[in-house]
Scaffold this motif. Structure first.
Motif, short mmCIF file in Angstrom:
data_model
loop_
_atom_site.label_atom_id
_atom_site.label_comp_id
_atom_site.label_asym_id
_atom_site.label_seq_id
_atom_site.Cartn_x
_atom_site.Cartn_y
_atom_site.Cartn_z
N ALA A 278 -18.57 111.55 20.19
CA ALA A 278 -18.23 110.13 20.08
C ALA A 278 -16.97 109.94 19.23
O ALA A 278 -16.14 109.06 19.52
N PHE A 279 -16.82 110.78 18.21
CA PHE A 279 -15.64 110.74 17.35
C PHE A 279 -14.38 110.96 18.19
O PHE A 279 -13.43 110.17 18.14
N TRP A 280 -14.39 112.03 18.98
CA TRP A 280 -13.20 112.35 19.78
C TRP A 280 -12.96 111.31 20.87
O TRP A 280 -11.82 110.91 21.12
N ASN A 281 -14.02 110.84 21.50
CA ASN A 281 -13.87 109.84 22.56
C ASN A 281 -13.30 108.53 22.02
O ASN A 281 -12.51 107.85 22.69
N THR A 282 -13.70 108.19 20.81
CA THR A 282 -13.15 106.99 20.17
C THR A 282 -11.66 107.14 19.94
O THR A 282 -10.87 106.23 20.25
N TYR A 283 -11.26 108.29 19.42
CA TYR A 283 -9.84 108.55 19.19
C TYR A 283 -9.05 108.51 20.49
O TYR A 283 -7.96 107.92 20.56
N GLU A 284 -9.59 109.11 21.55
CA GLU A 284 -8.91 109.13 22.84
C GLU A 284 -8.73 107.71 23.38
O GLU A 284 -7.67 107.39 23.95
N SER A 285 -9.73 106.87 23.22
CA SER A 285 -9.60 105.49 23.71
C SER A 285 -8.56 104.72 22.91
O SER A 285 -7.86 103.86 23.45
N HIS B 238 -9.05 100.67 23.22
CA HIS B 238 -9.92 100.39 22.08
C HIS B 238 -9.33 99.24 21.27
O HIS B 238 -8.11 99.03 21.30
N PRO B 239 -10.14 98.46 20.56
CA PRO B 239 -9.59 97.39 19.72
C PRO B 239 -8.58 97.88 18.69
O PRO B 239 -7.63 97.17 18.35
#
Length: 275
Positions: free
Chosen positions: A44-51, A57-58
């Motif tokens: 989830a950490f990496w996916n958040t960064y990618e978005s 992402h906001p």
């Protein structure tokens, strides 16, 4: 476009994202911090960064990340007034709550309110959301800097940049204003074969908090009026808006289409388009 540069007496350059445009080191920085969160949260950490990188992402470049509220804050860079606030998961705050929490001009402080001006801050914001401490981010940042001096990391030199700067130096004052530490700046300039190009180096500039003060000091030192100087960078919050507010001209390096207009502002996809 080039007449803006030709007419200037003083050119103030940013470093990261301006004199070189590589981004692999941001991913490396993020990977180091990803390893410090519990294993079940790492994906989830990496996916958040990618978005964030993709702009879906906001929290994206150009916004402000509020660590305390875990929010993405939209700021008018010319007035420093907050115009919109969105939670980390994308829920927009009502106007009344925005006005109550963020009244008056927003002041970036590097502790709570982080201007997401370039790729360094996306991993940082991700880390703060997932509960890492600032000590963790600092250790990973230093490790990334160490990686950047190894043979594994290669900077991409902008074609024709050195010759263009050498030509400009014959007639103009060239200054570098960056948030990076002096030792890193000298190493990067050496690797880019740009050492000795600039008449002065201003490091650890604490942009955007002290951008205007730094630019005023530079204008005073070189005895140049604001309209005779140009700020060149890829970070609107850090380098462009403060310059325009002081009366300088500005060249904003932005490969994506952006709806910003100002009589003294010129937008180019890469630095070579400006020089």
């Amino acid at each position: 476009m080039k007449h803006i540069i030709d007419e200037a007496k003083l050119l103030i350059f940013d470093l990261d994202g301006t004199l070189y445009e590589d981004t692999d080191h941001f991913d490396y920085y993020c990977r180091l911090m990803q390893k410090r969160v519990p294993e079940q949260k790492q994906e989830a950490f990496w996916n958040t960064y990618e978005s964030m990188k993709k702009g879906t992402h906001p929290v994206v470049i150009g916004k402000v990340y509020d660590i305390q509220n875990d929010t993405s804050v939209t700021v008018d860079p010319m007035t420093l007034q907050v115009t919109k606030v969105t939670s980390f998961d994308g829920q927009e705050w009502p106007e009344e709550k925005v006005n109550q929490e963020y009244a008056g001009e927003l002041v970036y402080d590097f502790e709570r309110l982080i201007a997401i001006g370039d790729g360094w801050w996306l991993p940082y914001a991700t880390a703060m959301h997932f509960g890492l401490k600032q000590a963790d981010t600092w250790e990973c940042y230093n490790a990334t800097k160490e990686y950047m001096v190894t043979d594994q990391f290669q900077l991409t030199k902008t074609p024709g940049l050195k010759k263009a700067l050498e030509r400009l130096k014959e007639e103009k004052q060239l200054v570098l204003l960056t948030n990076s530490e002096k030792v890193d700046v000298k190493r990067l300039l050496n690797e880019l074969e740009l050492d000795g190009i600039f008449h002065a180096l201003y490091t650890e500039g604490q942009k955007p908090l002290k951008t205007r003060n730094m630019m005023e000091a530079i204008l005073d030192e070189f005895q140049v009026h604001p309209h005779e100087a140009v700020s060149i960078g890829d970070n609107f919050i850090n380098e462009i808006a403060p310059a325009l507010l002081l009366g300088l001209k500005a060249v904003y390096i932005q490969p994506n289409r952006i709806e910003v207009e100002h009589e003294n502002l010129h937008i180019v996809p890469t630095l070579t388009n400006a020089l």
